[in-house]
Design a protein around this motif. Structure first.
Motif, mmCIF file in Angstrom:
data_model
loop_
_atom_site.group_PDB
_atom_site.id
_atom_site.type_symbol
_atom_site.label_atom_id
_atom_site.label_comp_id
_atom_site.label_asym_id
_atom_site.label_seq_id
_atom_site.Cartn_x
_atom_site.Cartn_y
_atom_site.Cartn_z
ATOM 1 N N VAL A 7 0.839 -1.208 0.000
ATOM 2 C CA VAL A 7 0.000 0.000 0.000
ATOM 3 C C VAL A 7 0.873 1.256 0.000
ATOM 4 N N LEU A 8 1.877 1.281 0.861
ATOM 5 C CA LEU A 8 2.759 2.444 0.931
ATOM 6 C C LEU A 8 3.493 2.660 -0.391
ATOM 7 N N THR A 9 3.932 1.586 -1.013
ATOM 8 C CA THR A 9 4.634 1.702 -2.296
ATOM 9 C C THR A 9 3.708 2.256 -3.368
ATOM 10 N N ALA A 10 2.474 1.755 -3.392
ATOM 11 C CA ALA A 10 1.515 2.203 -4.408
ATOM 12 C C ALA A 10 1.201 3.686 -4.272
ATOM 13 N N LEU A 11 1.249 4.202 -3.037
ATOM 14 C CA LEU A 11 0.872 5.595 -2.795
ATOM 15 C C LEU A 11 2.075 6.527 -2.659
ATOM 16 N N SER A 12 3.283 5.994 -2.697
ATOM 17 C CA SER A 12 4.457 6.789 -2.329
ATOM 18 C C SER A 12 4.704 7.973 -3.256
ATOM 19 N N GLY A 13 4.319 7.875 -4.526
ATOM 20 C CA GLY A 13 4.578 8.973 -5.442
ATOM 21 C C GLY A 13 3.368 9.815 -5.763
ATOM 22 N N ARG A 14 2.290 9.651 -5.010
ATOM 23 C CA ARG A 14 1.024 10.289 -5.389
ATOM 24 C C ARG A 14 1.043 11.803 -5.224
ATOM 25 N N TYR A 15 1.600 12.344 -4.155
ATOM 26 C CA TYR A 15 1.696 13.786 -4.001
ATOM 27 C C TYR A 15 3.069 14.264 -4.476
ATOM 28 N N ILE A 62 20.196 3.541 -5.170
ATOM 29 C CA ILE A 62 19.852 2.161 -5.531
ATOM 30 C C ILE A 62 18.531 2.084 -6.286
ATOM 31 N N PHE A 63 17.526 2.834 -5.810
ATOM 32 C CA PHE A 63 16.167 2.661 -6.328
ATOM 33 C C PHE A 63 15.706 3.791 -7.255
ATOM 34 N N GLY A 64 16.541 4.780 -7.462
ATOM 35 C CA GLY A 64 16.193 5.845 -8.396
ATOM 36 C C GLY A 64 15.967 7.171 -7.707
ATOM 37 N N ASP A 65 16.364 8.239 -8.388
ATOM 38 C CA ASP A 65 16.259 9.591 -7.832
ATOM 39 C C ASP A 65 14.865 10.144 -8.090
ATOM 40 N N THR A 66 13.880 9.489 -7.488
ATOM 41 C CA THR A 66 12.477 9.872 -7.617
ATOM 42 C C THR A 66 11.842 9.833 -6.233
ATOM 43 N N VAL A 67 10.598 10.307 -6.152
ATOM 44 C CA VAL A 67 9.887 10.235 -4.876
ATOM 45 C C VAL A 67 9.771 8.784 -4.421
ATOM 46 N N MET A 68 9.373 7.906 -5.318
ATOM 47 C CA MET A 68 9.223 6.493 -4.965
ATOM 48 C C MET A 68 10.556 5.872 -4.589
ATOM 49 N N GLY A 69 11.596 6.188 -5.347
ATOM 50 C CA GLY A 69 12.912 5.631 -5.043
ATOM 51 C C GLY A 69 13.420 6.079 -3.690
ATOM 52 N N LEU A 70 13.182 7.339 -3.347
ATOM 53 C CA LEU A 70 13.617 7.871 -2.057
ATOM 54 C C LEU A 70 12.968 7.135 -0.901
ATOM 55 N N ARG A 71 11.709 6.709 -1.082
ATOM 56 C CA ARG A 71 10.922 6.191 0.033
ATOM 57 C C ARG A 71 10.958 4.669 0.191
ATOM 58 N N VAL A 72 11.715 3.981 -0.625
ATOM 59 C CA VAL A 72 11.739 2.516 -0.538
ATOM 60 C C VAL A 72 12.224 2.043 0.833
ATOM 61 N N LEU A 73 13.340 2.573 1.301
ATOM 62 C CA LEU A 73 13.875 2.120 2.587
ATOM 63 C C LEU A 73 12.987 2.560 3.749
ATOM 64 N N SER A 74 12.287 3.668 3.585
ATOM 65 C CA SER A 74 11.313 4.084 4.593
ATOM 66 C C SER A 74 10.178 3.068 4.689
ATOM 67 N N THR A 75 9.714 2.610 3.542
ATOM 68 C CA THR A 75 8.658 1.592 3.514
ATOM 69 C C THR A 75 9.130 0.301 4.173
ATOM 70 N N PHE A 79 0.118 6.751 13.249
ATOM 71 C CA PHE A 79 1.516 7.129 13.407
ATOM 72 C C PHE A 79 2.427 6.237 12.583
ATOM 73 N N VAL A 80 2.192 4.938 12.612
ATOM 74 C CA VAL A 80 3.031 4.006 11.858
ATOM 75 C C VAL A 80 2.908 4.265 10.360
ATOM 76 N N LEU A 81 1.688 4.443 9.871
ATOM 77 C CA LEU A 81 1.496 4.711 8.450
ATOM 78 C C LEU A 81 2.088 6.059 8.054
ATOM 79 N N GLY A 82 1.907 7.054 8.911
ATOM 80 C CA GLY A 82 2.391 8.392 8.590
ATOM 81 C C GLY A 82 3.891 8.466 8.454
ATOM 82 N N VAL A 83 4.623 7.906 9.418
ATOM 83 C CA VAL A 83 6.091 7.972 9.340
ATOM 84 C C VAL A 83 6.633 6.965 8.338
#
Length: 501
Positions: free
Chosen positions: A38-46, A83-96, A132-136
């Protein structure tokens, strides 16, 4: 695995302390992975959050420390985009992935507290649907990796208390040391636990050379950043003091309401049940229960933000999963509805599920939603104001922003609009680069709010534009002010423009 009946010499409490049920690997991992999807699918939406824009620039200036934080989060941002690309989604992979791991650790905590398969799964579900878990987990922030570190520290602390094996101090110390390279807040739960152990015990775990070894490991791992802070005059203390001074009263007033809202109101009965269970029945873990109110008192006294204490609520949720099962067995339909409502409200308020144009509906509750929207449009507004500078004067002109989010956005999106490097005196931007003294031409100031004292550092300033944000975020109404020149050479002016908060 069925627990043996208690005997005269083996109480239920002692039995729980000695043995745990097998870990429910498949269902717990399934819950965690579902959240990751779910987080991956939404990571680049905004789009990027202002802090993420800052972290990406910080990641290009790797150091053992920064004005406002240790080095770990910028390093992770650099690794993730590489590793995952200089994009919003790539930035957030390790966060997910960090969020996925956090959910699994919460289930492991429930296991340590005596939960069998169903209790572990319930604990994982509660963590998975908490706001809180979803937000961070959705964004890259210091809180993202801080939460995972706190959960691991809690897990090792519970294992220490359950087994009385002092070697767990080493794991706890190593985790705390790594966490200190991310955020200094980790000292709070550790200190709260030590205070709780002194009050209610068992104090025997403190009389161990393993404790000193754990402290030594933590100190050794954290030492590089501590040395950096020492060499630079402890700037993070200045930052923390400024935050407390500016927001301390509001933080204290909103502390209790936000403790309830940010995790989820639907989870309140579960963490209350967890606190009571630890205090009344699992007496070997009483100090874990007491650590939460001790931590709350410390945060309130310091004027810290409410989320500083939220991770320990997840520990109480893990403890409350087992007694909650009895209610679930009697009220299955209500339980399903409660989980669904928790997931829905948490997603709406913390994830980019609404159209960007409708984000104003949730921004009053979670302002971080608005901080991810509108940075490309913001850059376009700056570019229009920059266009008012005569082309012949642009080679010596400067863009100076009031905060790191603005500077980070212009670094990210500015080149496509033909904008030069944007500078800022905010946080570590002040250390990375300053305009050369040869920039004696016009200065375009980007100010959230026009400030005469600030503008006095420049000559003949006039507003030439305004940022009209898509939503009601911090940049809505930002003033674009064009000045003829800096009042002094940039090298002389620069120390006056530094901002620590």
């Amino acid at each position: 695995m069925n627990r043996p009946p208690a005997t005269a010499t083996q109480t239920p409490d002692a039995t729980t302390r000695q043995r745990v049920h097998p870990f429910a690997v498949r269902p717990v991992v399934a819950v965690a992975v579902l959240v990751g999807v779910v987080l991956t699918a939404l990571s680049g939406r905004y789009g990027y959050h202002r802090d993420e824009l800052y972290f990406m620039v910080a990641g290009q200036h790797l150091s053992w420390g920064y004005i406002d934080q240790p080095p770990l989060t910028p390093l992770i941002a650099r690794i993730s985009t590489t590793i995952f690309g200089d994009t919003v989604m790539g930035l957030r992979v390790l966060s997910t992935l960090s969020c996925v791991a956090t959910i699994i650790v919460v289930a492991l905590l429930a296991r340590e507290f005596g939960s069998a398969r169903r209790g572990q799964v319930l604990a994982a579900i509660c963590a998975a649907v908490s706001g809180f878990v979803l937000g961070v987990g959705h964004m890259v922030s210091t809180a993202t990796y801080d939460l995972l570190a706190w959960m691991l520290i809690a897990l090792f602390a519970v294992k220490l208390l359950r087994t009385r094996d002092g070697r767990w101090w080493l794991a706890l110390g190593l985790t705390a040391g790594i966490a200190l390279e991310n955020k200094y807040l980790v000292v709070l739960p550790v200190a709260a636990l030590l205070v709780a152990l002194l009050i209610v015990g068992p104090r025997s775990v403190l009389r161990s050379w393993w404790l000193l070894a754990g402290v030594a490991v933590a100190g050794l791992v954290a030492l590089p950043n501590v040395v950096w802070q020492f060499q630079h005059g402890w700037p993070q203390l200045t930052v923390a003091g400024g935050i407390s001074e500016d927001d301390g009263t509001e933080n204290r007033i909103m502390f209790i309401p936000l403790q309830i809202l940010q995790l989820s109101p639907f989870l309140v009965p579960i963490w209350v049940a967890g606190f009571l269970r630890l205090w009344r029945k699992l007496q070997w873990a009483r100090s874990i229960a007491l650590a939460y109110p001790v931590l709350c008192v410390a945060v309130l006294l310091a004027g810290g933000k409410s989320y500083y204490a939220l991770p320990l609520l997840l520990v109480l949720v893990a403890a409350g999963a087992e007694p909650t099962l009895r209610w679930v067995d009697k009220h299955r339909i209500q339980a399903v509805i409660a989980v669904a409502l928790t997931a829905l409200t948490s997603a709406v308020f913390t994830l980019p599920v609404l159209p960007a144009s409708a984000a104003d509906l949730v921004i009053p509750v979670n302002k971080e939603q608005g901080e991810q929207i509108g940075w490309p449009a913001f850059t376009e507004s700056v570019a229009i104001a920059w266009g008012q500078i005569p082309p012949a004067e642009r080679s010596t002109a400067t863009i100076f922003t009031g905060n790191y989010g603005e500077a980070g956005a212009l670094r990210r999106y500015g080149p496509s609009h033909g904008l030069p490097t944007a500078y800022s005196g905010h946080m570590s931007f002040a250390d990375w680069e300053r305009p050369p003294d040869t920039n004696t031409g016009p200065v375009l100031l980007v100010e959230i709010q026009r400030t005469p004292v600030f503008e006095a550092n420049f000559r003949d300033c006039k507003q030439v534009g305004t940022v009209d944000a898509i939503v009601s975020n911090d940049e809505d109404g930002t003033a674009l002010v064009l000045c003829d020149a800096p009042a002094e050479p940039w090298s002389v002016l620069w120390p006056k423009l530094r901002q620590f908060y």
